[in-house]
Design a protein around this motif. Structure first.
Motif, PDB file in Angstrom:
ATOM      1  N   ARG A 108      61.442   9.838  19.888  1.00  0.00           N
ATOM      2  CA  ARG A 108      61.299  11.016  20.747  1.00  0.00           C
ATOM      3  C   ARG A 108      62.420  11.137  21.780  1.00  0.00           C
ATOM      4  O   ARG A 108      62.969  12.237  21.964  1.00  0.00           O
ATOM      5  CB  ARG A 108      59.924  10.986  21.409  1.00  0.00           C
ATOM      6  N   PRO A 109      62.824  10.063  22.467  1.00  0.00           N
ATOM      7  CA  PRO A 109      63.916  10.221  23.452  1.00  0.00           C
ATOM      8  C   PRO A 109      65.240  10.658  22.815  1.00  0.00           C
ATOM      9  O   PRO A 109      65.991  11.419  23.414  1.00  0.00           O
ATOM     10  CB  PRO A 109      64.048   8.826  24.068  1.00  0.00           C
ATOM     11  N   ILE A 110      65.485  10.207  21.602  1.00  0.00           N
ATOM     12  CA  ILE A 110      66.718  10.600  20.918  1.00  0.00           C
ATOM     13  C   ILE A 110      66.668  12.085  20.576  1.00  0.00           C
ATOM     14  O   ILE A 110      67.644  12.812  20.772  1.00  0.00           O
ATOM     15  CB  ILE A 110      66.927   9.739  19.655  1.00  0.00           C
ATOM     16  N   TYR A 111      65.518  12.534  20.076  1.00  0.00           N
ATOM     17  CA  TYR A 111      65.374  13.955  19.753  1.00  0.00           C
ATOM     18  C   TYR A 111      65.493  14.813  21.009  1.00  0.00           C
ATOM     19  O   TYR A 111      66.082  15.893  20.977  1.00  0.00           O
ATOM     20  CB  TYR A 111      64.040  14.218  19.052  1.00  0.00           C
ATOM     21  N   ARG A 112      64.957  14.338  22.090  1.00  0.00           N
ATOM     22  CA  ARG A 112      65.049  15.085  23.347  1.00  0.00           C
ATOM     23  C   ARG A 112      66.507  15.189  23.800  1.00  0.00           C
ATOM     24  O   ARG A 112      66.947  16.242  24.259  1.00  0.00           O
ATOM     25  CB  ARG A 112      64.195  14.393  24.404  1.00  0.00           C
ATOM     26  N   ALA A 113      67.259  14.097  23.641  1.00  0.00           N
ATOM     27  CA  ALA A 113      68.684  14.119  23.996  1.00  0.00           C
ATOM     28  C   ALA A 113      69.456  15.071  23.088  1.00  0.00           C
ATOM     29  O   ALA A 113      70.343  15.806  23.550  1.00  0.00           O
ATOM     30  CB  ALA A 113      69.264  12.715  23.906  1.00  0.00           C
ATOM     31  N   ILE A 114      69.118  15.084  21.812  1.00  0.00           N
ATOM     32  CA  ILE A 114      69.773  16.004  20.877  1.00  0.00           C
ATOM     33  C   ILE A 114      69.484  17.449  21.273  1.00  0.00           C
ATOM     34  O   ILE A 114      70.365  18.310  21.225  1.00  0.00           O
ATOM     35  CB  ILE A 114      69.329  15.705  19.429  1.00  0.00           C
ATOM     36  N   GLY A 115      68.263  17.726  21.684  1.00  0.00           N
ATOM     37  CA  GLY A 115      67.926  19.066  22.161  1.00  0.00           C
ATOM     38  C   GLY A 115      68.724  19.438  23.390  1.00  0.00           C
ATOM     39  O   GLY A 115      69.216  20.568  23.513  1.00  0.00           O
ATOM     40  N   GLY A 116      68.868  18.496  24.314  1.00  0.00           N
ATOM     41  CA  GLY A 116      69.677  18.747  25.506  1.00  0.00           C
ATOM     42  C   GLY A 116      71.133  19.011  25.168  1.00  0.00           C
ATOM     43  O   GLY A 116      71.768  19.893  25.759  1.00  0.00           O
ATOM     44  N   LEU A 117      71.678  18.256  24.209  1.00  0.00           N
ATOM     45  CA  LEU A 117      73.064  18.479  23.789  1.00  0.00           C
ATOM     46  C   LEU A 117      73.238  19.841  23.113  1.00  0.00           C
ATOM     47  O   LEU A 117      74.261  20.499  23.297  1.00  0.00           O
ATOM     48  CB  LEU A 117      73.519  17.358  22.850  1.00  0.00           C
ATOM     49  N   THR A 118      72.235  20.266  22.372  1.00  0.00           N
ATOM     50  CA  THR A 118      72.292  21.590  21.754  1.00  0.00           C
ATOM     51  C   THR A 118      72.286  22.677  22.826  1.00  0.00           C
ATOM     52  O   THR A 118      73.051  23.644  22.756  1.00  0.00           O
ATOM     53  CB  THR A 118      71.109  21.787  20.785  1.00  0.00           C
TER      54      THR A 118
END
Length: 151
Positions: free
Chosen positions: A11-21
């Motif tokens: 989940r934290p990795i996906y959240r970071a990917i969302g932030g980068l997007t």
């Protein structure tokens, strides 16, 4: 939804990917605003930013959507999940609409085929992030694991 993972370990990795997007959308939008300064809002010209066709209207929309994604990422607690999923669907509609009208006078966001590909890719990334970023109680997590094993 029983098939959506709850408390996924990544989940934290996906959240970071969302932030980068979201950050990409903001950077693209700001660069687009700079490149299309002085043009009409929905100009159909040869303005390109990062290889993508754009105009002032689409650049402003990207900044707005990117800030919305970043705000959802900062807030967390399933607000980001809802924002990412709804914006993913909205970006898919925008991308497919841009593809449908790419060589017509109705191409009011000045899309190129590269823009369509990038916007659709961003939409799919946001959808993935929204699907795997859900946070819940241990009971919800256990219910998801049990439902997953039944399939």
């Amino acid at each position: 939804m029983a098939h959506t993972p709850v408390n996924h370990p990544a989940r934290p990795i996906y959240r970071a990917i969302g932030g980068l997007t979201g950050l990409y959308l903001v950077v693209f939008g700001v660069l687009g605003i700079i490149a299309s300064a002085g043009n009409e809002v929905l100009a159909q010209d040869d303005t390109k930013v990062l290889g993508q066709g754009t105009n002032l209207g689409f650049s402003l929309l990207c900044v707005l959507l990117g800030l919305l994604v970043l705000a959802g990422t900062a807030l967390g607690r399933n607000i980001d999940v809802a924002i990412n999923q709804w914006l993913a669907y909205a970006l898919m509609v925008i991308s497919l609409g841009g593809l449908a009208f790419i060589r017509t006078d109705a191409n009011f966001f000045n899309f190129s085929i590269i823009t369509v590909i990038v916007v659709m890719s961003a939409a799919l990334v946001l959808l993935m992030v929204g699907m795997y970023g859900k946070v819940g109680t241990e009971e919800e997590s256990e219910a998801w694991k049990k439902a997953r094993l039944v399939l």
